[in-house]
Structure formats: structure tokens, C-alpha cells
Design an enzyme around this catalytic site. Structure first.
Site: not given
Ligand code: GLN
Length: 542
Positions: A16-18, A71, A146, A380-382, A514, A516
Site C-alpha cells: 500500500g505504498k500508493g 496509484d 529489485d 465502455c465495453f459495457g 470511463h 469511474e
Molecule cells: N474493447 C473496447 C474498445 O476498445 C472497449 C474498451 C474499454 O472497455 N475500455 O473499444
């Protein structure tokens, strides 16, 4: 002039450094200081954009379109300061820049070496653009020892000598394990880790010690003695219930006071952490709970959905409820009826994703949400899968698919090769590079007046961050609108679809971007606040 705080880790990764860096940033900010957080990642990928989320967790996208380490999401959520391209660098980026210069002949025949060329490039990155801030918190990825991290440790060691005396502080985060058979907490791993750090010339000023129980004074003294760190600067970093409890917890253990001491800063204002207390209280005392199903593809590794999880927590904060997450592997619905899995949930969310695996299962989840009137949020993909679902099951385009899955006669979702960025046309070839070539970063969108989404935002003009290569095909717009899937949001020129919604459903929204990435505990994103509210309403019905 900015002061520098370098945060390194030892013993094991994932301590949990971030989060510790973000929490320290929040504590300093609460005292009125301006902070900037940056991350140095030693791996050889040029950026995390091409890395599997199963290995590396979420790829966090900034407004200016950089694909960065997750992070940076913590940094933004904790400080509210939008991160940018210049806040994250990898060995891959540093080396590729140096090699490009070498090929151009910029080194005038000289031998190009790790010291000084690589370390100079790292130092230049760390020092660049900090004029406006009081503290730069710079986290080094990985753990001390590392091999690939060495140039970074060497660079921050050099900075300790090159910057004015007293303007650099080193914090080392380690783990103190409890050995049940001996009934003892062990200091040895931390001792070894600090020894490793000192062997490369860095003496930590502050030790943060992760531990699952309070650290007795004797152990703290021992760590102080063997690690050559002042006793007060050995800060216990104990487990807490919510990540939003961390700033107050670390402050109570004296972290920010010790940092200021280490810089010799006296008379700093006391921090006002009341907003953090409020958040902690809201999270600890919810008035109810809802369950949201996340139907995804990387569900075994929660880090793959870091910002999404946090945004749902924020949506819960906005509604004073606890949001339970039900993680479902989309592929399951390719063989099984979703009803037993989704019948009890109050909302269904299909997040971003790449590739064909699980796509049919996600489409089945959309059908379930649409028919049973369960709140649906497609990101997005959703959103793309929600559109394919409507095309197939409502518009009768049985072959509807995405060209991401291979050639198709009905590319309802297709490869995007041209789009506008500001006034410039961005072009991509189908056979081009994979890294850094998607439609990335913040783009404005226009939301139709009177649409549900415009009402949720309270605005018709928005800006959100994108990361996608494919795009819902506008050629199908009229057909899809005729079956109730409204294209409520588009790019300002009307060319690219940005959001879809259904009017005949309590809450059915898909967004190409996105959201989020921009939600914060103090400013829950309106879509997440609204989605969780819809889930609360749905929970009253069942
Ligand atoms: N794979 C899809 C695209 O490239 C959706 C990308 C995503 O969900 N971030 O458009």
C-alpha cells in the site's frame, strides 16, 4: 521551492505504498500545503497501457490521455488534483527516449550509460514542473533490491546530495509480520530491507511499518536502533477498515508531524482533517445496503477494477448506504441462466473490457437487466455490449457484433480510425501499434436536453476520459433508436456516440467513456450517485 519526499518499499510488494503516499499527500494538503504526487515505475513497458489488468491492475487514464499506473487514481481521489502525463514514468519510457536520442546522434559519440544518462533522465523527470507546489511526493514502484529498480534508487540518492540540504526526505515502507507459532512480531525483515537501502546509499528518515496489530514500544525502539531511524519516526501503519480511514490513522500515528520535523519545518498549521472524519463516519454507519453485480472478465483481481470499486463506494457515500459487490465471471452466463445469479441484485454493471472472451455472457446480463428492469450501467465495453444486445434482440439484427471479435457482416460496433481531437484529426490504421493508440483522455460530449443523463449531470456539456479503440456505429443509430435505445450523448460534432439510455426502463445507461476515473470521495460522480440511488429504489421493490 518544492521539497521532495521519496517513498520506497521493502520486504514485499502490495503493502500500500500508493495509498500511503496519497494519504500523506492528503495530510499535508489538510495543512494548507500544495502537493504533487508522482510515480516512478521500474518495469520495461513504456506505459501500463499494453499490460494485462490481471497482472498489473487497472490502467488509469489521465485527462491528457496518458495510460498510467493505478496509484495515480489513489493520488487523484485523495488529493483532488488531476494527475497528468508527467506524473508517471517507467524504465521503458526513459530507455526508449534515451535510445531515440542515441540513434539521432545527440550524445556526440559518447558512451551512453546507466549512470549518468539514465539517472539524469530520471532526475530531470522528477524535478520537472514543480514550481507551483510545496511538496513533491515521489513513489518508487517495486521493492528495494529489485534489479530493475536500481537506477531509480540511484537517481533519488543523487538528488539527496544535489538538492539543498534539508529539502529531501526518504520514507521507507515495510512489513512487520506476526509469527503465530512464536506469538511474536518480527523486526528482522525490516532490518534487512533498510540494510539493503543503506547499502545503496539511502538512509531512510522515516519508517512506516505495516502491521496487523499495534506495535509495542519495545519493537519500535528495536526498529529505531537497528535501522538508524529516530524512534518517533518509526510510524506504525496498521490495517484499517476503509482506505478513507488512512489519512486520519496515519496522522494520529504522527506521520505528517514527523515529515515536517524531518524537513525542520516548525510552526506548520495543524491539519484540518474534518472532511476525512466525515467520510469515515459515513462509510462506517450506513443506513442501508444494496448489492450490485459486476459482470466482468478480470474479476479474480480486484485491482483490475480499482477506480470502479471506489466509485461505487462514493455512490454509496452519496446515498448513505453500503454497496456490496457481487463479482460475476461473464463467461458463466454463456452456459447458465443468469436468473439465479442476478435475480437478487439491485443493479447490474458491465465494466470496460477487451476481447471476445465473456462478451456473450455480458450480453446475456444486459438482456436480463433490460427485461427485468434491474438498473443497468454499461461502461465502455459495457455500453458496446448493450448496443449489440438491442440490435440482436430488439432490432432483429441477429448477426450484430463488434469488429473487435473478428470480421462481421453487421459491425454495430466497429473500429474507429479517425476522430477529432480539438481541431485536429487523429488517424489510426487498423494494422497499427497497440500501445498508446486508442482514443485516450478527456473529450467533451454533448448531452441532449431532456435526456435522463443530462438530468443526472445537471448539464448538457460534459468532459469525460476515454480509452477505447472501437465505437458504436452511427449507421445503426436510427434502427436502434426505433427500438428505444436513445443516443442521448454524442461528441460535440455529433459524429461519435457517447451515451445511450432507455426511456422504458428505471435506469439503463451506457457510456462510452470511463466516469469511474473522475469520481472522488468528496465529489461522488453523478452517474455513480444516481446508479446507486436507483439500486436503493430497486431494493425497496423486492
Ligand atoms: N474493447 C473496447 C474498445 O476498445 C472497449 C474498451 C474499454 O472497455 N475500455 O473499444
Amino acid at each position: 521551492m518544492a521539497r521532495y519526499i521519496f517513498i520506497t518499499g521493502g520486504v514485499v510488494s502490495s503493502l500500500g505504498k500508493g495509498l500511503a503516499s496519497a494519504a500523506l499527500g492528503a495530510c499535508l494538503q489538510a495543512r494548507g500545503y500544495k502537493v504533487r504526487l508522482r510515480k516512478l515505475d521500474p518495469y520495461l513497458n513504456v506505459d501500463p497501457g499494453t499490460m494485462s489488468p490481471m497482472q498489473h491492475g487497472e490502467c488509469y487514464v489521465t485527462d491528457d490521455g496518458a495510460e498510467t499506473d493505478l496509484d495515480l487514481g489513489h493520488y487523484e481521489r485523495f488529493t483532488g488534483r488531476p494527475a497528468n502525463k508527467r506524473d508517471n514514468v517507467t524504465s521503458g519510457r526513459i530507455y526508449s527516449d534515451i535510445i531515440a536520442k542515441e540513434r539521432r546522434g545527440d550524445f556526440l559519440g559518447g558512451t551512453v550509460q546507466v549512470i549518468p544518462h539514465v539517472t539524469d533522465a530520471i532526475k530531470a523527470f522528477v524535478l520537472d514542473g514543480n514550481e507551483e507546489v510545496d511538496f513533491v511526493l515521489c513513489e518508487i514502484g517495486g521493492t528495494v533490491g529489485d534489479i530493475e529498480g536500481l537506477p531509480f534508487f540511484e537517481a533519488i540518492r543523487q538528488l539527496g546530495n544535489e538538492l539543498p540540504r534539508g529539502e529531501v526526505v526518504y520514507i521507507h515502507l515495510t512489513l512487520m509480520p506476526f509469527i503465530p507459532s512464536a506469538g511474536e512480531l518480527k523486526t528482522k525483515p525490516t532490518q534487512h530491507s533498510v540494510k539493503e537501502l543503506r547499502s545503496i546509499g539511502i538512509q531512510p528518515d522515516i519508517l512506516m511499518v505495516r502491521c496487523d496489530r499495534p506495535i509495542p514500544a519495545a519493537e519500535r525502539r528495536k526498529l529505531s536502533l537497528f535501522c538508524n531511524v529516530r524512534e518517533g519516526a518509526v510510524i506504525p501503519a496498521l490495517d484499517v477498515k476503509s482506505i478513507y480511514d488512512v489519512p486520519v490513522a496515519y496522522h494520529n500515528e504522527g506521520l505528517d508531524d514527523e515529515v515536517l520535523n524531518a524537513f525542520g519545518i516548525t510552526g506548520a498549521p495543524a491539519p484540518d482533517l474534518s472532511r476525512w472524519d466525515k467520510i469515515s463516519n459515513t462509510i462506517a454507519n450506513p443506513e442501508g445496503e444494496v448489492t450490485i453485480a459486476i459482470v466482468g472478465k478480470y474479476v479474480e483481481l480486484k485491482d483490475a477494477y480499482k477506480s470502479l470499486i471506489e466509485s461505487l463506494v462514493h455512490g454509496g457515500i452519496a446515498n448513505n448506504v453500503k454497496v456490496n459487490l457481487e463479482w460475476l465471471e461473464a463467461e458463466v452466463f454463456e452456459k447458465e441462466d443468469p436468473a439465479p445469479w442476478l435475480g437478487e441484485v439491485n443493479g447490474i454493471l458491465v465494466p470496460g473490457g477487451f476481447g471476445e472472451r465473456g462478451a456473450e455472457g455480458k450480453i446475456a446480463a444486459v438482456t436480463f437487466a433490460r427485461e427485468r428492469k434491474v438498473p443497468y450501467f454499461g461502461i465502455c465495453f459495457g455500453m458496446q455490449m448493450a448496443v449489440v444486445e438491442a440490435a440482436r434482440n430488439l432490432a432483429g439484427i441477429t448477426q450484430a457484433s463488434s469488429s473487435e471479435f473478428g470480421p462481421t457482416s453487421e459491425p454495430v460496433v466497429g473500429l474507429m480510425t479517425e476522430w477529432l481531437k480539438g481541431n485536429a484529426l487523429e488517424r489510426r490504421a487498423a494494422e497499427g501499434d497497440m500501445g498508446g493508440t486508442m482514443r485516450l483522455g478527456a473529450y467533451p460530449a454533448h448531452l441532449q436536453a431532456g435526456s435522463k443523463i443530462a438530468e443526472i449531470y445537471g448539464s448538457e456539456e460534459i468532459s469525460e476520459r476515454h480509452r477505447h479503440r472501437y465505437e458504436v456505429n452511427m449507421a445503426y443509430r436510427d434502427t436502434l433508436e426505433a427500438v428505444g435505445l436513445k443516443f442521448a450523448g454524442t461528441s460535440p460534432d455529433g459524429v461519435l456516440p457517447e451515451t445511450v439510455e432507455r426511456e422504458d426502463h428505471p435506469w439503463f445507461i451506457g457510456v462510452q467513456y470511463h466516469p469511474e476515473l473522475k469520481s472522488r470521495p468528496f465529489e461522488p460522480h453523478p452517474l455513480f450517485a444516481s446508479f446507486v440511488r436507483a439500486a436503493v429504489e430497486q431494493s425497496r421493490l423486492v
